[in-house]
Design a protein around this motif. Sequence first.
Motif, short mmCIF file in Angstrom:
data_model
loop_
_atom_site.label_atom_id
_atom_site.label_comp_id
_atom_site.label_asym_id
_atom_site.label_seq_id
_atom_site.Cartn_x
_atom_site.Cartn_y
_atom_site.Cartn_z
N ILE A 33 0.85 -1.02 0.08
CA ILE A 33 0.11 -0.15 0.15
C ILE A 33 0.76 1.15 -0.21
CG2 ILE A 33 -1.92 1.12 1.18
CD1 ILE A 33 -2.62 -1.60 2.41
N ALA A 34 1.11 1.70 -1.20
CA ALA A 34 1.94 2.84 -1.26
C ALA A 34 1.43 3.89 -2.09
CB ALA A 34 3.28 2.53 -1.84
N LYS A 35 1.75 5.18 -2.00
CA LYS A 35 1.06 6.36 -2.73
C LYS A 35 1.63 6.43 -4.24
CE LYS A 35 1.49 11.39 -2.44
NZ LYS A 35 2.15 12.41 -1.93
N ASP A 36 0.68 6.64 -5.10
CA ASP A 36 1.11 6.90 -6.48
C ASP A 36 1.39 5.50 -7.11
OD1 ASP A 36 0.50 9.38 -6.25
OD2 ASP A 36 2.38 9.86 -5.75
N LYS A 37 0.95 4.11 -6.61
CA LYS A 37 1.25 3.06 -7.16
C LYS A 37 0.52 2.80 -8.48
CE LYS A 37 -0.91 -0.24 -4.38
NZ LYS A 37 -1.44 -1.24 -5.13
N GLY A 38 -0.45 3.25 -8.39
CA GLY A 38 -1.45 3.07 -9.36
C GLY A 38 -1.99 1.92 -9.43
N ALA A 39 -2.39 1.10 -10.62
CA ALA A 39 -2.89 -0.29 -10.64
C ALA A 39 -1.57 -1.35 -10.49
CB ALA A 39 -3.30 -0.57 -12.21
N TYR A 40 -0.42 -0.99 -10.27
CA TYR A 40 0.61 -1.98 -10.04
C TYR A 40 0.62 -2.36 -8.45
CZ TYR A 40 2.62 -0.03 -14.28
OH TYR A 40 2.83 0.15 -15.41
N SER A 41 1.09 -3.64 -8.41
CA SER A 41 1.07 -4.30 -7.05
C SER A 41 1.71 -3.58 -5.88
CB SER A 41 1.39 -5.90 -7.29
OG SER A 41 2.67 -5.90 -7.75
N SER A 42 2.81 -2.82 -6.38
CA SER A 42 3.61 -2.25 -5.43
C SER A 42 4.35 -0.96 -5.91
CB SER A 42 4.76 -3.08 -4.76
OG SER A 42 5.76 -3.41 -5.99
N ILE A 43 4.89 -0.08 -5.18
CA ILE A 43 5.31 1.27 -5.83
C ILE A 43 6.78 0.74 -6.55
CG2 ILE A 43 6.77 1.70 -3.70
CD1 ILE A 43 5.19 3.99 -6.38
N ILE A 44 7.51 -0.31 -6.03
CA ILE A 44 8.66 -0.83 -6.78
C ILE A 44 8.34 -1.18 -8.17
CG2 ILE A 44 10.50 -2.54 -6.69
CD1 ILE A 44 10.30 -2.37 -3.61
N THR A 45 7.23 -2.15 -8.29
CA THR A 45 6.83 -2.45 -9.57
C THR A 45 6.38 -1.48 -10.51
OG1 THR A 45 6.00 -4.57 -8.61
CG2 THR A 45 5.31 -4.28 -10.86
N ALA A 46 5.75 -0.40 -9.89
CA ALA A 46 5.51 0.62 -10.65
C ALA A 46 6.49 1.57 -11.32
CB ALA A 46 4.57 1.80 -9.90
N ILE A 47 7.44 1.57 -10.33
CA ILE A 47 8.77 2.20 -10.86
C ILE A 47 9.82 1.61 -12.10
CG2 ILE A 47 11.08 3.27 -9.75
CD1 ILE A 47 9.68 3.90 -7.50
N GLU A 48 9.64 0.03 -11.61
CA GLU A 48 10.03 -0.56 -12.81
C GLU A 48 9.63 -0.44 -14.04
OE1 GLU A 48 11.99 -4.27 -10.32
OE2 GLU A 48 9.90 -4.38 -10.64
N HIS A 49 8.34 -0.31 -14.40
CA HIS A 49 7.71 -0.30 -15.47
C HIS A 49 7.23 1.15 -16.06
CE1 HIS A 49 7.22 -4.58 -14.14
NE2 HIS A 49 6.83 -4.61 -15.26
N LEU A 50 7.27 2.12 -15.25
CA LEU A 50 6.82 3.22 -15.70
C LEU A 50 8.20 4.10 -16.35
CD1 LEU A 50 4.44 4.51 -12.98
CD2 LEU A 50 3.96 3.97 -15.40
N ASP A 51 7.88 4.74 -17.33
CA ASP A 51 9.11 5.38 -17.91
C ASP A 51 9.48 6.66 -17.08
OD1 ASP A 51 8.95 3.92 -20.31
OD2 ASP A 51 7.56 5.23 -21.41
N GLY A 52 10.68 6.89 -17.44
CA GLY A 52 11.20 7.99 -16.67
C GLY A 52 11.91 7.69 -15.42
N TYR A 53 11.63 6.92 -14.74
CA TYR A 53 12.19 6.29 -13.61
C TYR A 53 13.71 6.08 -13.59
CZ TYR A 53 8.02 7.57 -10.96
OH TYR A 53 7.02 8.15 -10.26
#
Length: 89
Positions: A33-53
């Motif tokens: 449960i993290a801020k701004d993770k969107g539909a991803y399972s975790s913020i780490i997964t979100a950062i791994e998949h979103l451009d620009g990080y």
Amino acid sequence: MHLDYRKAQKLDYKPTRYNPYYALALLGPSGHIAKDKGAYSSIITAIEHLDGYPPVMRLDTMVLKISRNTVNNALEEALNREILEKDVY
């Protein structure tokens, strides 16, 4: 460095996006449960998949703790994979 497990859930990761001052993100265990993770399972997964990080290296451990050895190993791997360059000065 943000070392508090609970504070990491509320941390705003957006300033690292498209920011040339961040060459690598070393991320350890964090809550799902993290801020701004969107539909991803975790913020780490979100950062791994979103451009620009920055590139992500997971500091996976068997406990909710990051050790000096874990960080050193990750940095050594980042150098070997040429994600980071060794400073020769």
